[in-house]
Design a protein around this motif. Structure first.
Motif, mmCIF file in Angstrom:
data_model
loop_
_atom_site.group_PDB
_atom_site.id
_atom_site.type_symbol
_atom_site.label_atom_id
_atom_site.label_comp_id
_atom_site.label_asym_id
_atom_site.label_seq_id
_atom_site.Cartn_x
_atom_site.Cartn_y
_atom_site.Cartn_z
ATOM 1 N N THR A 66 7.510 10.059 15.949
ATOM 2 C CA THR A 66 6.731 11.177 15.013
ATOM 3 C C THR A 66 6.010 10.545 13.744
ATOM 4 N N ARG A 67 5.151 11.633 13.144
ATOM 5 C CA ARG A 67 4.401 11.113 12.237
ATOM 6 C C ARG A 67 5.217 11.015 10.839
ATOM 7 N N TYR A 68 4.409 10.600 9.965
ATOM 8 C CA TYR A 68 5.060 10.083 8.846
ATOM 9 C C TYR A 68 5.090 11.288 8.179
ATOM 10 N N ASP A 69 6.314 11.545 7.288
ATOM 11 C CA ASP A 69 6.516 12.694 6.503
ATOM 12 C C ASP A 69 7.305 12.116 5.251
ATOM 13 N N GLU A 70 6.516 12.429 4.031
ATOM 14 C CA GLU A 70 7.161 11.897 2.914
ATOM 15 C C GLU A 70 8.500 12.455 2.631
ATOM 16 N N ALA A 71 8.763 13.975 3.015
ATOM 17 C CA ALA A 71 9.866 14.451 2.439
ATOM 18 C C ALA A 71 11.041 13.866 3.460
ATOM 19 N N THR A 72 10.892 13.769 4.834
ATOM 20 C CA THR A 72 11.591 13.122 5.637
ATOM 21 C C THR A 72 12.077 11.797 5.524
ATOM 22 N N ALA A 73 10.854 10.821 5.159
ATOM 23 C CA ALA A 73 11.106 9.603 4.874
ATOM 24 C C ALA A 73 11.926 9.065 3.785
ATOM 25 N N TRP A 74 12.080 9.933 2.719
ATOM 26 C CA TRP A 74 12.883 9.549 1.647
ATOM 27 C C TRP A 74 13.456 10.317 1.030
ATOM 28 N N SER A 75 13.928 11.506 1.785
ATOM 29 C CA SER A 75 14.947 12.607 1.192
ATOM 30 C C SER A 75 16.229 12.033 1.080
ATOM 31 N N HIS A 76 16.744 11.097 1.982
ATOM 32 C CA HIS A 76 17.938 10.585 1.876
ATOM 33 C C HIS A 76 18.311 9.680 0.668
ATOM 34 N N SER A 103 0.703 -1.218 0.041
ATOM 35 C CA SER A 103 0.141 -0.124 -0.032
ATOM 36 C C SER A 103 0.696 1.231 -0.017
ATOM 37 N N ALA A 104 1.916 1.208 0.796
ATOM 38 C CA ALA A 104 2.818 2.393 0.799
ATOM 39 C C ALA A 104 3.489 2.649 -0.582
ATOM 40 N N VAL A 105 3.736 1.590 -1.523
ATOM 41 C CA VAL A 105 4.276 1.397 -2.612
ATOM 42 C C VAL A 105 3.417 2.208 -3.590
ATOM 43 N N LYS A 106 2.092 1.829 -3.375
ATOM 44 C CA LYS A 106 1.089 2.555 -4.410
ATOM 45 C C LYS A 106 0.812 4.011 -4.076
ATOM 46 N N ALA A 107 0.541 4.189 -2.730
ATOM 47 C CA ALA A 107 0.522 5.684 -2.237
ATOM 48 C C ALA A 107 1.514 6.598 -2.288
ATOM 49 N N SER A 108 2.768 6.135 -2.046
ATOM 50 C CA SER A 108 3.930 7.193 -1.501
ATOM 51 C C SER A 108 4.741 7.283 -3.006
ATOM 52 N N PRO A 109 4.859 8.415 -3.560
ATOM 53 C CA PRO A 109 5.936 8.622 -4.815
ATOM 54 C C PRO A 109 7.420 8.095 -4.025
ATOM 55 N N GLY A 110 7.673 8.528 -2.799
ATOM 56 C CA GLY A 110 8.949 8.302 -2.643
ATOM 57 C C GLY A 110 9.233 6.736 -2.231
ATOM 58 N N ALA A 111 8.310 5.893 -1.774
ATOM 59 C CA ALA A 111 8.384 4.604 -1.517
ATOM 60 C C ALA A 111 8.252 3.913 -3.020
ATOM 61 N N ARG A 112 7.401 4.514 -3.734
ATOM 62 C CA ARG A 112 7.604 3.870 -5.132
ATOM 63 C C ARG A 112 8.912 4.147 -5.628
ATOM 64 N N HIS A 113 9.479 5.017 -5.702
ATOM 65 C CA HIS A 113 10.885 5.414 -6.312
ATOM 66 C C HIS A 113 11.951 4.430 -5.657
ATOM 67 N N ASP A 135 11.138 0.738 -6.896
ATOM 68 C CA ASP A 135 11.555 0.691 -8.092
ATOM 69 C C ASP A 135 13.192 0.685 -8.373
ATOM 70 N N LYS A 136 13.853 1.532 -7.485
ATOM 71 C CA LYS A 136 15.550 1.518 -7.584
ATOM 72 C C LYS A 136 16.055 0.180 -7.040
ATOM 73 N N GLN A 137 15.140 -0.449 -6.189
ATOM 74 C CA GLN A 137 15.836 -1.938 -5.473
ATOM 75 C C GLN A 137 15.411 -2.840 -6.861
ATOM 76 N N ARG A 138 14.508 -2.891 -7.493
ATOM 77 C CA ARG A 138 13.990 -3.561 -8.461
ATOM 78 C C ARG A 138 15.186 -3.375 -9.670
ATOM 79 N N ALA A 139 15.335 -2.353 -9.723
ATOM 80 C CA ALA A 139 16.501 -2.064 -10.948
ATOM 81 C C ALA A 139 17.721 -2.830 -10.475
ATOM 82 N N ARG A 140 17.949 -2.925 -9.440
ATOM 83 C CA ARG A 140 19.336 -3.643 -8.852
ATOM 84 C C ARG A 140 19.115 -5.047 -8.933
ATOM 85 N N GLU A 141 17.930 -5.453 -9.215
ATOM 86 C CA GLU A 141 17.562 -6.903 -9.425
ATOM 87 C C GLU A 141 17.192 -7.654 -7.936
ATOM 88 N N THR A 142 16.734 -6.710 -7.197
ATOM 89 C CA THR A 142 16.230 -7.234 -5.783
ATOM 90 C C THR A 142 14.978 -8.063 -6.225
#
Length: 123
Positions: A106-116, A66-76, A79-86
């Motif tokens: 802390t509450r979930y924040d898209e920018a904080t969760a995936w910024s790195h 569900s996170a992959v479907k709803a979050s652009p950062g999680a999706r990115h 997809d990066k992990q799948r590109a590495r043949e995971t």
């Protein structure tokens, strides 16, 4: 408390006490998604866990999907992990960020969760 899409079963079984698990590895071991490591002398073996709480593991896998479907950062990141043949399941397991939210209270924040994991934009 983390405000990502979570299943009631996952929330209830894993709990939201930040001191219950020392690290993300301990939480994964409880759920049954962490590997089993055997070290003896010169040998070092890592195996998948086959005995686990299947209901809890399935609920957390659905949460990650569900996170992959709803979050652009999680999706990115997925997809990066799948590109590495995971594989599909290992890539989904790596998306879960529940431990970080619970540990820091802390509450979930898209920018904080995936910024790195974001790529620097060329200017």
């Amino acid at each position: 408390m983390c405000r990502t899409p979570r299943s009631p079963r996952g929330s209830c079984r894993v709990g939201d006490d930040p001191t219950r698990y020392a690290c993300a590895k301990a939480r994964k071991d409880y759920v049954g998604t962490g590997p089993i490591t055997w070290v003896s002398g010169k040998s070092h073996i890592v195996q998948a866990r086959y005995v686990r709480n299947n209901r809890l593991a399935d609920a957390l896998q659905r949460q990650a999907f569900s996170a992959v479907k709803a979050s652009p950062g999680a999706r990115h990141y997925y997809d990066k992990q799948r590109a590495r043949e995971t594989g599909y399941n290992p890539a989904l397991r790596q998306v879960g960020n529940l431990h970080g939210c619970l540990k820091t209270r802390t509450r979930y924040d898209e920018a904080t969760a995936w910024s790195h994991h974001a790529h620097p934009h060329a200017a």
